[in-house]
Scaffold this motif. Structure first.
Motif, mmCIF file in Angstrom:
data_model
loop_
_atom_site.group_PDB
_atom_site.id
_atom_site.type_symbol
_atom_site.label_atom_id
_atom_site.label_comp_id
_atom_site.label_asym_id
_atom_site.label_seq_id
_atom_site.Cartn_x
_atom_site.Cartn_y
_atom_site.Cartn_z
ATOM 1 N N PHE A 188 6.897 -104.455 -32.243
ATOM 2 C CA PHE A 188 6.288 -104.448 -33.564
ATOM 3 C C PHE A 188 7.095 -105.356 -34.477
ATOM 4 C CE2 PHE A 188 4.447 -100.852 -31.571
ATOM 5 C CZ PHE A 188 3.249 -100.592 -32.227
ATOM 6 N N TYR A 189 6.381 -106.257 -35.163
ATOM 7 C CA TYR A 189 7.003 -107.297 -35.970
ATOM 8 C C TYR A 189 6.830 -106.997 -37.451
ATOM 9 C CZ TYR A 189 6.938 -110.278 -31.751
ATOM 10 O OH TYR A 189 7.123 -110.806 -30.493
ATOM 11 N N SER A 190 7.884 -107.236 -38.224
ATOM 12 C CA SER A 190 7.815 -107.271 -39.679
ATOM 13 C C SER A 190 8.697 -108.430 -40.113
ATOM 14 C CB SER A 190 8.297 -105.948 -40.284
ATOM 15 O OG SER A 190 9.699 -105.814 -40.137
ATOM 16 N N PRO A 191 8.643 -108.841 -41.393
ATOM 17 C CA PRO A 191 9.437 -110.015 -41.804
ATOM 18 C C PRO A 191 10.939 -109.858 -41.615
ATOM 19 C CG PRO A 191 7.724 -109.546 -43.415
ATOM 20 C CD PRO A 191 7.723 -108.396 -42.450
ATOM 21 N N THR A 192 11.453 -108.635 -41.643
ATOM 22 C CA THR A 192 12.903 -108.443 -41.595
ATOM 23 C C THR A 192 13.406 -107.784 -40.321
ATOM 24 O OG1 THR A 192 12.707 -106.318 -42.742
ATOM 25 C CG2 THR A 192 13.055 -108.284 -44.107
ATOM 26 N N GLN A 193 12.496 -107.207 -39.524
ATOM 27 C CA GLN A 193 12.946 -106.452 -38.363
ATOM 28 C C GLN A 193 11.908 -106.431 -37.257
ATOM 29 O OE1 GLN A 193 15.229 -102.456 -38.580
ATOM 30 N NE2 GLN A 193 13.114 -101.835 -38.252
ATOM 31 N N LEU A 194 12.385 -106.462 -36.023
ATOM 32 C CA LEU A 194 11.535 -106.289 -34.846
ATOM 33 C C LEU A 194 11.967 -105.012 -34.145
ATOM 34 C CD1 LEU A 194 11.756 -109.915 -33.363
ATOM 35 C CD2 LEU A 194 10.298 -109.098 -35.209
ATOM 36 N N ILE A 195 11.004 -104.236 -33.680
ATOM 37 C CA ILE A 195 11.332 -103.038 -32.922
ATOM 38 C C ILE A 195 10.536 -103.048 -31.614
ATOM 39 C CG2 ILE A 195 9.663 -101.699 -34.292
ATOM 40 C CD1 ILE A 195 11.509 -99.249 -33.766
ATOM 41 N N THR A 196 11.266 -103.052 -30.520
ATOM 42 C CA THR A 196 10.670 -103.097 -29.190
ATOM 43 C C THR A 196 10.774 -101.728 -28.545
ATOM 44 O OG1 THR A 196 11.280 -105.425 -28.900
ATOM 45 C CG2 THR A 196 10.770 -104.183 -26.907
ATOM 46 N N TYR A 197 9.637 -101.194 -28.109
ATOM 47 C CA TYR A 197 9.597 -99.862 -27.506
ATOM 48 C C TYR A 197 9.590 -99.953 -25.986
ATOM 49 C CZ TYR A 197 8.637 -97.950 -32.098
ATOM 50 O OH TYR A 197 8.731 -97.587 -33.420
ATOM 51 N N TYR A 198 10.238 -98.972 -25.366
ATOM 52 C CA TYR A 198 10.284 -98.875 -23.914
ATOM 53 C C TYR A 198 9.560 -97.594 -23.478
ATOM 54 C CZ TYR A 198 13.837 -102.376 -24.701
ATOM 55 O OH TYR A 198 14.487 -103.506 -25.118
ATOM 56 N N PRO A 199 8.701 -97.674 -22.462
ATOM 57 C CA PRO A 199 7.990 -96.478 -22.003
ATOM 58 C C PRO A 199 8.968 -95.383 -21.568
ATOM 59 C CG PRO A 199 7.075 -98.462 -21.002
ATOM 60 C CD PRO A 199 8.354 -98.869 -21.671
ATOM 61 N N THR A 200 8.665 -94.146 -21.932
ATOM 62 C CA THR A 200 9.513 -93.043 -21.502
ATOM 63 C C THR A 200 9.364 -92.828 -19.992
ATOM 64 O OG1 THR A 200 7.782 -91.425 -21.995
ATOM 65 C CG2 THR A 200 9.378 -91.908 -23.744
ATOM 66 N N LYS A 201 10.377 -92.205 -19.398
ATOM 67 C CA LYS A 201 10.440 -92.093 -17.946
ATOM 68 C C LYS A 201 9.311 -91.245 -17.373
ATOM 69 C CE LYS A 201 13.582 -90.839 -14.172
ATOM 70 N NZ LYS A 201 14.938 -90.336 -13.824
ATOM 71 N N GLN A 202 9.003 -90.110 -17.993
ATOM 72 C CA GLN A 202 8.030 -89.182 -17.431
ATOM 73 C C GLN A 202 6.597 -89.510 -17.850
ATOM 74 O OE1 GLN A 202 8.807 -86.936 -15.087
ATOM 75 N NE2 GLN A 202 10.891 -87.747 -15.213
ATOM 76 N N ALA A 203 6.329 -89.497 -19.145
ATOM 77 C CA ALA A 203 4.958 -89.710 -19.622
ATOM 78 C C ALA A 203 4.624 -91.175 -19.812
ATOM 79 C CB ALA A 203 4.736 -88.958 -20.935
ATOM 80 N N GLY A 204 5.637 -92.017 -19.957
ATOM 81 C CA GLY A 204 5.380 -93.424 -20.251
ATOM 82 C C GLY A 204 4.884 -93.633 -21.670
ATOM 83 N N PHE A 205 5.324 -92.785 -22.628
ATOM 84 C CA PHE A 205 4.879 -92.923 -24.009
ATOM 85 C C PHE A 205 5.269 -94.282 -24.577
ATOM 86 C CE2 PHE A 205 5.434 -88.093 -24.364
ATOM 87 C CZ PHE A 205 4.083 -87.855 -24.206
ATOM 88 N N VAL A 206 4.293 -94.963 -25.188
ATOM 89 C CA VAL A 206 4.530 -96.190 -25.945
ATOM 90 C C VAL A 206 3.606 -96.157 -27.162
ATOM 91 C CG1 VAL A 206 4.515 -98.697 -25.969
ATOM 92 C CG2 VAL A 206 5.019 -97.525 -23.834
ATOM 93 N N PRO A 207 4.153 -96.308 -28.386
ATOM 94 C CA PRO A 207 5.561 -96.279 -28.758
ATOM 95 C C PRO A 207 6.249 -94.972 -28.352
ATOM 96 C CG PRO A 207 4.234 -97.171 -30.546
ATOM 97 C CD PRO A 207 3.275 -96.611 -29.531
ATOM 98 N N SER A 208 7.570 -94.984 -28.482
ATOM 99 C CA SER A 208 8.349 -93.848 -28.002
ATOM 100 C C SER A 208 9.616 -93.725 -28.839
ATOM 101 C CB SER A 208 8.719 -94.056 -26.530
ATOM 102 O OG SER A 208 9.651 -95.124 -26.412
ATOM 103 N N GLY A 209 10.438 -92.761 -28.445
ATOM 104 C CA GLY A 209 11.739 -92.619 -29.076
ATOM 105 C C GLY A 209 12.785 -93.492 -28.438
ATOM 106 N N ASP A 210 12.393 -94.315 -27.474
ATOM 107 C CA ASP A 210 13.303 -95.253 -26.808
ATOM 108 C C ASP A 210 12.970 -96.665 -27.262
ATOM 109 O OD1 ASP A 210 14.402 -93.120 -25.322
ATOM 110 O OD2 ASP A 210 12.793 -93.292 -23.839
ATOM 111 N N TYR A 211 13.884 -97.296 -27.980
ATOM 112 C CA TYR A 211 13.560 -98.582 -28.595
ATOM 113 C C TYR A 211 14.818 -99.413 -28.853
ATOM 114 C CZ TYR A 211 15.073 -95.992 -32.739
ATOM 115 O OH TYR A 211 15.801 -95.238 -33.630
ATOM 116 N N LYS A 212 14.588 -100.668 -29.202
ATOM 117 C CA LYS A 212 15.671 -101.583 -29.574
ATOM 118 C C LYS A 212 15.279 -102.305 -30.850
ATOM 119 C CE LYS A 212 18.152 -105.746 -28.045
ATOM 120 N NZ LYS A 212 18.273 -106.779 -26.974
#
Length: 273
Positions: A158-182
């Motif tokens: 997800f892109y914004s002018p000041t920050q990018l946040i990249t989500y990683y699928p969770t291990k079990q459900a594969g949630f995206v977006p998720s609580g696992d991100y950079k």
């Protein structure tokens, strides 16, 4: 799916902030979802304004969570309603009844609105032919979503002018977006900025026609979603190489087709519900 959705809302308000644990949740999946909720609370500042975060629930936006590891389509569709019930009750500041009625804004059952949608689709396909071909050929792209000109998603970033946040699928459900991100700063992520640039022309024409998101269903087929909330989407699938689906079949993200209308030999208009 309205009765199921309304029941979900009632269970959520009656039992806990997280709602009843769905039968397809394991203990690990429940923990993944709670981590996701914590992240959403941290990402979105509290507001008393009604529907302030509604765009975040549109297809493939920040709060439209997809369980990419779920195999059962019934579970995928049930989760779409569950997730909207949980997050909607937290972030939209409206009554239970208003929340249960919101998905109906995407539903069209009469000839007039269907014709209007088909006309819009045909014009979009005509104007976006080269941009859609670019998307089809680019193996590095699989999702393009846009909330605003400078707030959008490419793949799982997800892109914004000041920050990018990249989500990683969770291990079990594969949630995206998720609580696992950079988190990244734009200047520190040249590869992500390159994907932003290559999709700009496509995002511009998406904005012109109010297209919510475009996602590849497979290597050839492309799902163009004009609008939707929860499991209620409408749009067009192009480059479809097999038989046109029927009402009751499921699409690539596990939503059931309610209405299907042939547009050409390789494309069709649809509404899920």
């Amino acid at each position: 799916m309205f009765k199921a959705f309304l029941l979900c809302c009632i269970l959520i308000s009656a039992n806990s902030a997280y709602g009843n644990t769905p039968p397809y949740f394991t203990e690990d999946i429940d923990l993944e979802y709670r981590k996701l909720l914590k992240h959403a609370n941290e990402m979105l500042p509290k507001t008393d304004k009604q529907l302030a975060y509604l765009p975040s629930f549109f297809p493939f936006s920040l709060l439209d969570i997809h369980p990419t590891n779920f195999v059962n389509n019934n579970d995928k569709q049930a989760f779409a309603n569950f997730n909207f019930g949980v997050l909607g009750s937290r972030f939209l500041n409206i009554s239970e009844k208003q929340l249960s009625n919101l998905p109906s804004i995407s539903i069209c059952k009469n000839k007039k609105c269907t014709k209007e949608r088909m006309d819009l689709i045909n014009q979009f396909l005509l104007d976006s032919k080269s941009e859609l071909e670019m998307l089809r050929q680019n193996t590095n792209l699989y999702i393009v979503q846009q909330t605003a000109p400078h707030v959008f998603r490419v793949n799982n970033t997800f892109y914004s002018p000041t920050q990018l946040i990249t989500y990683y699928p969770t291990k079990q459900a594969g949630f995206v977006p998720s609580g696992d991100y950079k988190l990244s700063k734009p200047e520190d992520a040249p590869n992500l900025l390159a994907l932003s640039e290559v999709t700009k022309a496509l995002r511009d024409i998406m904005a012109k026609y109010n297209v919510a998101a475009i996602a590849k269903a497979n290597e050839e087929s492309i799902n163009i979603i004009f609008g939707g909330i929860s499991d209620n989407h409408w749009g067009v699938v192009i480059n479809h190489k097999s038989n046109i689906p029927n009402s009751g079949d499921y699409n690539h993200i596990g939503l059931e087709y309610d209405i299907v209308r042939k547009v050409s030999d390789s494309s069709f208009y649809y509404q899920t519900n």
